[in-house]
Design a protein around this motif. Structure first.
Motif, PDB file in Angstrom:
ATOM      1  N   LYS A   1     106.054   2.926 -32.962  1.00  0.00           N
ATOM      2  CA  LYS A   1     105.868   1.768 -32.086  1.00  0.00           C
ATOM      3  C   LYS A   1     104.390   1.384 -32.033  1.00  0.00           C
ATOM      4  CE  LYS A   1     106.799   0.076 -27.439  1.00  0.00           C
ATOM      5  NZ  LYS A   1     107.338   0.383 -26.130  1.00  0.00           N
ATOM      6  N   GLN A   2     103.505   2.381 -31.944  1.00  0.00           N
ATOM      7  CA  GLN A   2     102.071   2.105 -31.934  1.00  0.00           C
ATOM      8  C   GLN A   2     101.609   1.519 -33.267  1.00  0.00           C
ATOM      9  OE1 GLN A   2     100.900   6.107 -30.891  1.00  0.00           O
ATOM     10  NE2 GLN A   2     100.367   5.512 -28.797  1.00  0.00           N
ATOM     11  N   VAL A   3     102.191   2.003 -34.369  1.00  0.00           N
ATOM     12  CA  VAL A   3     101.866   1.460 -35.690  1.00  0.00           C
ATOM     13  C   VAL A   3     102.234  -0.016 -35.730  1.00  0.00           C
ATOM     14  CG1 VAL A   3     102.442   1.541 -38.155  1.00  0.00           C
ATOM     15  CG2 VAL A   3     102.063   3.670 -36.903  1.00  0.00           C
ATOM     16  N   ALA A   4     103.423  -0.338 -35.233  1.00  0.00           N
ATOM     17  CA  ALA A   4     103.873  -1.734 -35.219  1.00  0.00           C
ATOM     18  C   ALA A   4     102.908  -2.601 -34.416  1.00  0.00           C
ATOM     19  CB  ALA A   4     105.289  -1.819 -34.644  1.00  0.00           C
ATOM     20  N   GLU A   5     102.512  -2.128 -33.247  1.00  0.00           N
ATOM     21  CA  GLU A   5     101.585  -2.889 -32.410  1.00  0.00           C
ATOM     22  C   GLU A   5     100.226  -3.031 -33.090  1.00  0.00           C
ATOM     23  OE1 GLU A   5     101.580  -0.671 -28.774  1.00  0.00           O
ATOM     24  OE2 GLU A   5     103.565  -1.391 -28.183  1.00  0.00           O
ATOM     25  N   GLN A   6      99.740  -1.952 -33.685  1.00  0.00           N
ATOM     26  CA  GLN A   6      98.431  -1.945 -34.344  1.00  0.00           C
ATOM     27  C   GLN A   6      98.380  -2.942 -35.496  1.00  0.00           C
ATOM     28  OE1 GLN A   6      95.981   0.247 -33.296  1.00  0.00           O
ATOM     29  NE2 GLN A   6      94.454  -0.263 -34.825  1.00  0.00           N
ATOM     30  N   LEU A   7      99.478  -3.018 -36.259  1.00  0.00           N
ATOM     31  CA  LEU A   7      99.495  -3.864 -37.447  1.00  0.00           C
ATOM     32  C   LEU A   7     100.144  -5.229 -37.212  1.00  0.00           C
ATOM     33  CD1 LEU A   7     100.367  -1.150 -40.118  1.00  0.00           C
ATOM     34  CD2 LEU A   7      98.121  -2.092 -39.540  1.00  0.00           C
TER      35      LEU A   7
ATOM     36  N   GLU B   1      96.325   5.129 -53.679  1.00  0.00           N
ATOM     37  CA  GLU B   1      96.883   4.307 -54.750  1.00  0.00           C
ATOM     38  C   GLU B   1      97.984   3.370 -54.251  1.00  0.00           C
ATOM     39  OE1 GLU B   1      98.244   6.847 -57.893  1.00  0.00           O
ATOM     40  OE2 GLU B   1      96.258   7.695 -58.238  1.00  0.00           O
ATOM     41  N   LEU B   2      98.549   3.657 -53.081  1.00  0.00           N
ATOM     42  CA  LEU B   2      99.616   2.807 -52.542  1.00  0.00           C
ATOM     43  C   LEU B   2      99.039   1.456 -52.116  1.00  0.00           C
ATOM     44  CD1 LEU B   2     101.493   5.333 -50.212  1.00  0.00           C
ATOM     45  CD2 LEU B   2     102.270   4.474 -52.421  1.00  0.00           C
ATOM     46  N   PRO B   3      99.828   0.400 -52.209  1.00  0.00           N
ATOM     47  CA  PRO B   3      99.377  -0.903 -51.697  1.00  0.00           C
ATOM     48  C   PRO B   3      99.127  -0.800 -50.186  1.00  0.00           C
ATOM     49  CG  PRO B   3     101.412  -1.126 -52.971  1.00  0.00           C
ATOM     50  CD  PRO B   3     101.157   0.324 -52.823  1.00  0.00           C
ATOM     51  N   ASP B   4      98.143  -1.564 -49.691  1.00  0.00           N
ATOM     52  CA  ASP B   4      97.794  -1.532 -48.267  1.00  0.00           C
ATOM     53  C   ASP B   4      99.011  -1.732 -47.366  1.00  0.00           C
ATOM     54  OD1 ASP B   4      95.169  -1.076 -48.852  1.00  0.00           O
ATOM     55  OD2 ASP B   4      94.507  -3.136 -48.501  1.00  0.00           O
ATOM     56  N   LYS B   5      99.931  -2.554 -47.828  1.00  0.00           N
ATOM     57  CA  LYS B   5     101.152  -2.860 -47.080  1.00  0.00           C
ATOM     58  C   LYS B   5     101.897  -1.584 -46.691  1.00  0.00           C
ATOM     59  CE  LYS B   5     105.479  -5.312 -47.946  1.00  0.00           C
ATOM     60  NZ  LYS B   5     106.178  -6.215 -48.868  1.00  0.00           N
ATOM     61  N   TYR B   6     101.839  -0.551 -47.545  1.00  0.00           N
ATOM     62  CA  TYR B   6     102.530   0.717 -47.284  1.00  0.00           C
ATOM     63  C   TYR B   6     101.562   1.831 -46.855  1.00  0.00           C
ATOM     64  CZ  TYR B   6     106.337  -1.629 -49.668  1.00  0.00           C
ATOM     65  OH  TYR B   6     107.298  -2.529 -50.017  1.00  0.00           O
ATOM     66  N   ARG B   7     100.364   1.804 -47.428  1.00  0.00           N
ATOM     67  CA  ARG B   7      99.400   2.868 -47.147  1.00  0.00           C
ATOM     68  C   ARG B   7      98.989   2.884 -45.676  1.00  0.00           C
ATOM     69  NH1 ARG B   7      94.289   2.707 -46.582  1.00  0.00           N
ATOM     70  NH2 ARG B   7      94.057   0.671 -47.556  1.00  0.00           N
ATOM     71  N   LEU B   8      98.654   1.731 -45.115  1.00  0.00           N
ATOM     72  CA  LEU B   8      98.183   1.675 -43.734  1.00  0.00           C
ATOM     73  C   LEU B   8      99.209   2.191 -42.723  1.00  0.00           C
ATOM     74  CD1 LEU B   8      96.172  -1.671 -43.790  1.00  0.00           C
ATOM     75  CD2 LEU B   8      95.274   0.647 -43.682  1.00  0.00           C
ATOM     76  N   PRO B   9     100.463   1.726 -42.764  1.00  0.00           N
ATOM     77  CA  PRO B   9     101.433   2.260 -41.802  1.00  0.00           C
ATOM     78  C   PRO B   9     101.651   3.770 -41.971  1.00  0.00           C
ATOM     79  CG  PRO B   9     102.303   0.271 -42.837  1.00  0.00           C
ATOM     80  CD  PRO B   9     101.040   0.627 -43.549  1.00  0.00           C
TER      81      PRO B   9
END
Length: 179
Positions: free
Chosen positions: A124-130, A104-112
């Protein structure tokens, strides 16, 4: 080969005894070393290196001996599998509830949040991935945790004890804590 073997045999036996506690296996290992040396003598580069070559074969044969040993005993069939701890069952149920709420969370928050918490990526990997800065990734993960907590506490009442979450139940009959 026989003359060299006789010159090294007793020292090799002492070496094997120093590595293997089972004296009944020592002579078997020594015999295996002799057999391997005899069948592989074509790999010996020079007679000057015969001692080191024999010790290398002895070492490898000792390692083979230990690999063949079972360091454990088989458990009898009558033993039952351990029962899952009650708090672990509650925790598993709680985790199952989170996925629909995360969706239900917006993609902006759900994905990270999903990458960091469920997929095991570092921030750090999340930052690089996104394609985000590290600060932005940390901020989004933190905000997603807050939003998820708000959604979950709106949905379910949670009982917390010394060992963590001990129980949960739906607050609203319209919405369920179970998938």
């Amino acid at each position: 080969m026989e003359a060299h073997w006789d010159a090294h045999k007793e020292r090799l036996r002492a070496y094997i005894i120093s590595k293997v506690d089972d004296l009944s296996a020592v002579d078997d290992i020594l015999q295996e070393v002799y057999f391997k040396a005899h069948t592989r003598q074509h790999t010996l580069k020079s007679e000057e290196s015969m001692g080191g070559w024999l010790y290398r074969i002895a070492y490898n044969t000792i390692m083979d001996h230990f690999r063949q040993q079972k360091p454990w005993e088989e458990l009898p069939d009558y033993l039952e599998a351990p029962v899952e701890d009650e708090s672990e069952q509650v925790y598993s149920g709680l985790v199952e509830c989170l996925q629909p709420l995360m969706d239900e969370l917006p993609d902006k928050y759900r994905l990270p949040l999903q990458l960091a918490e469920l997929d095991g990526f570092t921030q750090k990997q999340v930052a690089e991935q996104l394609g985000l800065s590290l600060t932005a990734a940390k901020s989004r993960i933190q905000r997603a945790r807050v939003k998820l907590r708000e959604r979950y506490t709106d949905c379910c009442a949670i009982e917390v004890g010394r060992s963590g979450v001990t129980d949960y139940y739906p607050r609203d009959s319209q919405r369920s804590c179970t998938p």
